[in-house]
Design a protein around this motif. Structure first.
Motif, PDB file in Angstrom:
ATOM      1  N   LEU A 155       0.299  -0.976  -0.095  1.00  0.00           N
ATOM      2  CA  LEU A 155       0.027   0.006  -0.358  1.00  0.00           C
ATOM      3  C   LEU A 155       0.703   1.435   0.346  1.00  0.00           C
ATOM      4  O   LEU A 155       0.424   2.194  -0.105  1.00  0.00           O
ATOM      5  CB  LEU A 155      -1.076  -0.036   1.123  1.00  0.00           C
ATOM      6  CG  LEU A 155      -2.074  -1.165   1.032  1.00  0.00           C
ATOM      7  CD1 LEU A 155      -2.871  -0.795   2.100  1.00  0.00           C
ATOM      8  CD2 LEU A 155      -3.023  -0.702   0.164  1.00  0.00           C
ATOM      9  N   SER A 156       1.917   1.713   0.010  1.00  0.00           N
ATOM     10  CA  SER A 156       3.174   2.488  -0.063  1.00  0.00           C
ATOM     11  C   SER A 156       2.612   2.992  -1.317  1.00  0.00           C
ATOM     12  O   SER A 156       3.646   4.438  -1.584  1.00  0.00           O
ATOM     13  CB  SER A 156       4.429   2.026   0.134  1.00  0.00           C
ATOM     14  OG  SER A 156       4.967   1.069  -0.917  1.00  0.00           O
ATOM     15  N   LEU A 157       2.426   2.425  -2.445  1.00  0.00           N
ATOM     16  CA  LEU A 157       1.865   2.645  -3.597  1.00  0.00           C
ATOM     17  C   LEU A 157       1.122   4.139  -3.711  1.00  0.00           C
ATOM     18  O   LEU A 157       0.864   4.868  -4.127  1.00  0.00           O
ATOM     19  CB  LEU A 157       1.389   1.757  -5.278  1.00  0.00           C
ATOM     20  CG  LEU A 157       0.165   0.856  -4.681  1.00  0.00           C
ATOM     21  CD1 LEU A 157      -0.058   2.242  -5.018  1.00  0.00           C
ATOM     22  CD2 LEU A 157       0.737  -1.008  -5.188  1.00  0.00           C
ATOM     23  N   LEU A 158       0.030   3.554  -2.430  1.00  0.00           N
ATOM     24  CA  LEU A 158      -0.731   4.892  -2.375  1.00  0.00           C
ATOM     25  C   LEU A 158      -0.212   6.279  -2.541  1.00  0.00           C
ATOM     26  O   LEU A 158      -0.438   7.431  -3.479  1.00  0.00           O
ATOM     27  CB  LEU A 158      -1.540   5.060  -1.511  1.00  0.00           C
ATOM     28  CG  LEU A 158      -2.834   3.394  -1.561  1.00  0.00           C
ATOM     29  CD1 LEU A 158      -3.446   3.394  -0.004  1.00  0.00           C
ATOM     30  CD2 LEU A 158      -3.730   4.190  -2.804  1.00  0.00           C
ATOM     31  N   ALA A 174      -1.417  -1.983  18.246  1.00  0.00           N
ATOM     32  CA  ALA A 174       0.060  -1.133  18.271  1.00  0.00           C
ATOM     33  C   ALA A 174       0.756  -0.953  19.065  1.00  0.00           C
ATOM     34  O   ALA A 174       0.226   0.550  19.584  1.00  0.00           O
ATOM     35  CB  ALA A 174       0.059  -0.141  16.725  1.00  0.00           C
ATOM     36  N   THR A 175       2.097  -1.544  18.559  1.00  0.00           N
ATOM     37  CA  THR A 175       2.849  -1.462  19.979  1.00  0.00           C
ATOM     38  C   THR A 175       3.229   0.190  19.370  1.00  0.00           C
ATOM     39  O   THR A 175       3.451   0.336  18.621  1.00  0.00           O
ATOM     40  CB  THR A 175       4.079  -1.806  20.535  1.00  0.00           C
ATOM     41  OG1 THR A 175       4.518  -2.171  18.374  1.00  0.00           O
ATOM     42  CG2 THR A 175       3.236  -3.601  20.450  1.00  0.00           C
ATOM     43  N   HIS A 176       4.341   1.283  20.295  1.00  0.00           N
ATOM     44  CA  HIS A 176       5.353   2.348  19.405  1.00  0.00           C
ATOM     45  C   HIS A 176       6.059   1.353  18.414  1.00  0.00           C
ATOM     46  O   HIS A 176       6.049   2.651  17.187  1.00  0.00           O
ATOM     47  CB  HIS A 176       6.081   3.189  20.044  1.00  0.00           C
ATOM     48  CG  HIS A 176       5.007   3.729  21.395  1.00  0.00           C
ATOM     49  ND1 HIS A 176       3.830   4.395  20.855  1.00  0.00           N
ATOM     50  CD2 HIS A 176       5.140   3.722  22.373  1.00  0.00           C
ATOM     51  CE1 HIS A 176       3.571   5.798  21.606  1.00  0.00           C
ATOM     52  NE2 HIS A 176       4.160   5.075  23.063  1.00  0.00           N
ATOM     53  N   ALA A 177       6.735   0.558  18.228  1.00  0.00           N
ATOM     54  CA  ALA A 177       7.414  -0.067  16.967  1.00  0.00           C
ATOM     55  C   ALA A 177       6.325  -0.042  15.967  1.00  0.00           C
ATOM     56  O   ALA A 177       6.745   0.190  14.659  1.00  0.00           O
ATOM     57  CB  ALA A 177       8.148  -0.862  17.620  1.00  0.00           C
ATOM     58  N   VAL A 178       4.849  -1.009  16.097  1.00  0.00           N
ATOM     59  CA  VAL A 178       4.053  -1.288  14.831  1.00  0.00           C
ATOM     60  C   VAL A 178       3.705   0.183  14.810  1.00  0.00           C
ATOM     61  O   VAL A 178       3.738   0.402  13.175  1.00  0.00           O
ATOM     62  CB  VAL A 178       3.424  -1.949  15.839  1.00  0.00           C
ATOM     63  CG1 VAL A 178       1.865  -2.581  14.217  1.00  0.00           C
ATOM     64  CG2 VAL A 178       3.821  -3.703  16.034  1.00  0.00           C
ATOM     65  N   ALA A 183       3.792   4.306   9.786  1.00  0.00           N
ATOM     66  CA  ALA A 183       3.666   5.535   9.444  1.00  0.00           C
ATOM     67  C   ALA A 183       4.643   5.579   8.343  1.00  0.00           C
ATOM     68  O   ALA A 183       4.763   5.949   7.289  1.00  0.00           O
ATOM     69  CB  ALA A 183       3.750   6.060  10.204  1.00  0.00           C
ATOM     70  N   SER A 184       5.473   4.940   9.006  1.00  0.00           N
ATOM     71  CA  SER A 184       6.699   4.590   7.568  1.00  0.00           C
ATOM     72  C   SER A 184       6.379   4.267   5.823  1.00  0.00           C
ATOM     73  O   SER A 184       6.703   4.487   5.147  1.00  0.00           O
ATOM     74  CB  SER A 184       8.324   3.608   7.943  1.00  0.00           C
ATOM     75  OG  SER A 184       9.197   3.903   7.208  1.00  0.00           O
ATOM     76  N   ASN A 185       5.912   3.087   5.707  1.00  0.00           N
ATOM     77  CA  ASN A 185       5.935   1.765   5.316  1.00  0.00           C
ATOM     78  C   ASN A 185       4.539   2.295   4.117  1.00  0.00           C
ATOM     79  O   ASN A 185       4.617   2.599   3.198  1.00  0.00           O
ATOM     80  CB  ASN A 185       5.294   0.377   5.732  1.00  0.00           C
ATOM     81  CG  ASN A 185       6.085  -0.302   5.976  1.00  0.00           C
ATOM     82  OD1 ASN A 185       7.403  -0.760   4.846  1.00  0.00           O
ATOM     83  ND2 ASN A 185       7.052  -0.274   6.729  1.00  0.00           N
ATOM     84  N   LEU A 186       3.577   3.695   5.125  1.00  0.00           N
ATOM     85  CA  LEU A 186       2.579   4.067   4.511  1.00  0.00           C
ATOM     86  C   LEU A 186       3.164   5.261   4.277  1.00  0.00           C
ATOM     87  O   LEU A 186       2.508   6.266   2.647  1.00  0.00           O
ATOM     88  CB  LEU A 186       0.899   4.169   5.444  1.00  0.00           C
ATOM     89  CG  LEU A 186       0.960   2.820   5.426  1.00  0.00           C
ATOM     90  CD1 LEU A 186      -0.456   3.109   6.235  1.00  0.00           C
ATOM     91  CD2 LEU A 186       0.037   2.297   4.192  1.00  0.00           C
ATOM     92  N   GLY A 187       3.983   5.829   4.239  1.00  0.00           N
ATOM     93  CA  GLY A 187       4.466   7.309   3.539  1.00  0.00           C
ATOM     94  C   GLY A 187       3.987   8.295   4.119  1.00  0.00           C
ATOM     95  O   GLY A 187       3.695   9.319   3.847  1.00  0.00           O
ATOM     96  N   LEU A 188       3.168   8.236   5.720  1.00  0.00           N
ATOM     97  CA  LEU A 188       2.517   8.942   6.181  1.00  0.00           C
ATOM     98  C   LEU A 188       3.575  10.354   6.190  1.00  0.00           C
ATOM     99  O   LEU A 188       4.156  10.418   6.410  1.00  0.00           O
ATOM    100  CB  LEU A 188       1.950   8.746   7.637  1.00  0.00           C
ATOM    101  CG  LEU A 188       0.312   7.373   7.673  1.00  0.00           C
ATOM    102  CD1 LEU A 188       0.405   7.541   8.848  1.00  0.00           C
ATOM    103  CD2 LEU A 188      -0.514   7.558   5.891  1.00  0.00           C
TER     104      LEU A 188
END
Length: 593
Positions: A155-158, A174-178, A183-188
């Motif tokens: 979904l990073s392609l969005l 979600a833990t803080h790590a998750v 956030a990183s992988n979705l590119g927020l």
């Protein structure tokens, strides 16, 4: 209409729940959003309402067809135009929905993540006025989460394809790590992060050691929930059917649900449960994700889940209406063995070690004497006060406690003296003066702590180690290495008193390594497992079970939990010949604990 009028008109609420308005405002301001809110907290409204106040279409990515279908039905019932595109529609239906999208007749479009990798669909989206994307069950994005899905990772392609379109991601756990991984992988981009409290004040959490198959305990629990809706989770497909049949023989309306059943049967069971035509569904984890049924009054786990994320999400399906609900976890050492076997089958990777660590956290939670809600919150990096009356530990009568401060300092000192490079079993071997080759080769028989822990059995030291983990005096690093925390250092220095419930650890001074008594439930369960193994060996060799080992030997094994041949030869009734014949199989079982 403004947002409050919209809230009242479409959803029938006169005010927002905590945190909802904050997220609605962020979406209206076209910010990226990451919201972590427990099941039942009202996440769906946070994105369903703002799209009604905005131009364009909201695309919602969701992992399950049943969940999407329920959401669409509920929205349409509220007068909101919604649709889903999935394999459930034929070509004609899909084309009709596409035409409605082009005409601006749909406000919310639900799709599975797989569809966003389809070139035709992406081309369609580029022709539509998308106001924002929603990623539901966003923990599936993270490989460190408990339900990682490869299609979610894509979904990073969005952000690549729709760089100016905001994204709102939602999850219950979600833990803080998750959270950072999502956030990183979705590119927020500078997302508005909103994290709700993990405390579900209407949920009572109980955990007990399972006695035999747990069915008597289950029936006792169900007496308090007559004619109420509930879910009972089991580990295997076979056990779902067995427990459902058992309940049916007791006059309880129950049905099994697992991935191996025909689709029609699963859909019928799901629909009957949601419609209150079936009281109880006995299921594997294949059932329940995103289930939109608010009046589930109880959730029972007949076996231990593999992670606290799974457990919390599954019990979160109870009491979504805000009314009182209750959960029960029944567990045994056998569950731990089974879950470890599943993990062992995974390919070698950092994820595999991560899975073991998650299981360790689940085991510590089950055995913990601390507030259940507080323990869950701490796991997800949240801090709350003890619940007082919403878990078995907080409502249990005061128990006599044993001061284990001296023992705790011994254990922590040994971790420190061995340079925080070993697992708990090895540290205990040093404490107990083991002659194991590894201990001698490392020169740890020369340490001042070597052999000072003979007062307790290995099983007792393991219990003490669990307590120190629960208190946060130690933490588990890579390869299960135990390390001291700042609090652990304070304990060594004598700044804190450490106590343990008497029923977890009854201490008797050792007289030349004679019999020790400890937590009865563990003793009984270990004995049962050893007895089952004895029966298998006896059957295979066509001899009576007592010829293998006597009950007295099995009981001694269950107390001492030997981890090597030499330790096993110290057990009553085991000599060289018996060990050569049967010892390795029993050692394998004992080491898996």
């Amino acid at each position: 209409m403004n947002k409050l009028e919209t809230l009242e008109h479409y959803f029938g609420h006169s005010s927002f729940r905590p945190l909802q308005e904050e997220v609605v405002d962020a979406i209206l301001e076209k910010q990226d959003v990451l919201m972590i809110l427990p099941t039942g907290g009202g996440k769906s409204l946070c994105y369903q309402l703002p799209t009604l106040l905005m131009e364009g279409i909201t695309v919602v990515v969701s992992p399950l067809l049943a969940l999407m279908h329920d959401q669409v039905v509920a929205l349409r019932a509220n007068g909101i135009s919604a649709a889903m595109l999935s394999s459930m529609q034929n070509m004609e239906e899909s084309q009709q929905i596409e035409e409605q999208l082009r005409r601006g007749e749909i406000k919310l479009l639900y799709v599975a993540p797989e569809r966003l990798t389809n070139g035709y669909f992406l081309n369609l989206l580029h022709q539509l006025p998308i106001n924002f994307f929603v990623i539901d069950e966003a923990h599936c994005v993270s490989e460190w989460g408990h339900e990682f899905r490869e299609n979610y990772r894509r979904l990073s392609l969005l952000k690549e394809q729709f760089s100016t379109t905001p994204i709102s991601a939602f999850t219950a756990t979600a833990t803080h790590a998750v959270e950072s991984d999502i956030a990183s992988n979705l590119g927020l981009v500078n997302p508005k992060r909103v994290r709700g409290s993990l405390f579900r004040e209407n949920l009572t959490i109980n955990a007990r050691h399972r006695i035999k198959d747990g069915r008597a305990q289950l029936m006792e629990f169900l007496k308090q929930h007559t004619d109420e809706s509930g879910i009972i989770y089991t580990l295997s497909r076979k056990s779902t059917e067995a427990v459902a049949h058992f309940l049916q023989t007791k006059g309880i309306e129950a049905k099994a649900y697992h991935a191996g059943l025909p689709t029609e049967e699963k859909n019928r069971t799901y629909a009957d449960f949601v419609a209150d035509k079936v009281q109880i569904v006995v299921a594997t984890i294949a059932f329940g994700m995103g289930i939109d049924k608010s009046n589930i009054r109880f959730v029972v786990h007949m076996t231990m889940p593999k992670t606290l994320e799974n457990f919390y999400q599954e019990i979160g399906r109870a009491g979504r209406d805000g009314l009182e609900a209750e959960t029960l976890l029944l567990f045994s050492a056998q569950d731990i063995v089974q879950q470890k076997m599943f993990i062992e089958d995974l390919p070698e990777s950092p994820y595999k070690q991560h899975a073991f660590n998650k299981l360790d956290s689940m085991v510590r939670f089950a055995n913990s004497e601390n507030c259940r809600h507080q323990s869950i919150a701490a796991y997800f990096d949240d801090r709350i006060e003890a619940c007082i009356d919403k878990c078995d530990n907080c409502t249990a009568p005061a128990s006599e406690k044993i001061d284990i401060t001296t023992a705790a300092r011994m254990l922590l000192s040994t971790i420190l003296r061995t340079e925080q490079n070993f697992g708990l079993h090895y540290v205990i071997d040093v404490l107990k003066g083991s002659k194991e080759q590894r201990v001698l080769a490392n020169g740890h028989d020369t340490l001042s702590v070597y052999g000072i822990g003979d007062e307790y059995s290995k099983s007792q030291w393991l219990t003490i180690g669990d307590k120190l983990l629960e208190l946060g005096a130690v933490e588990i690093g890579e390869f299960k290495v135990y390390k001291l925390t700042a609090f652990g250092v304070e304990v060594i220095k004598g700044a804190h008193t450490i106590e343990l419930k008497k029923e977890r650890l009854t201490v008797q001074k050792a007289e030349k390594k004679k019999k020790v008594t400890y937590f009865d439930d563990y003793d009984a369960e270990m004995f049962d497992k050893l007895r089952d193994l004895r029966t298998e060996i006896a059957t295979a060799n066509n001899i009576p079970p007592y010829i293998v080992f006597s009950d007295k030997t099995l009981k001694d094994l269950s107390v001492k939990l030997p981890q090597s041949k030499q330790e096993m030869l110290d057990v009553h009734g085991i000599g060289e010949v018996k060990f050569e014949r049967y010892g390795e199989e029993f050692l394998l079982l004992l080491k898996s604990e």
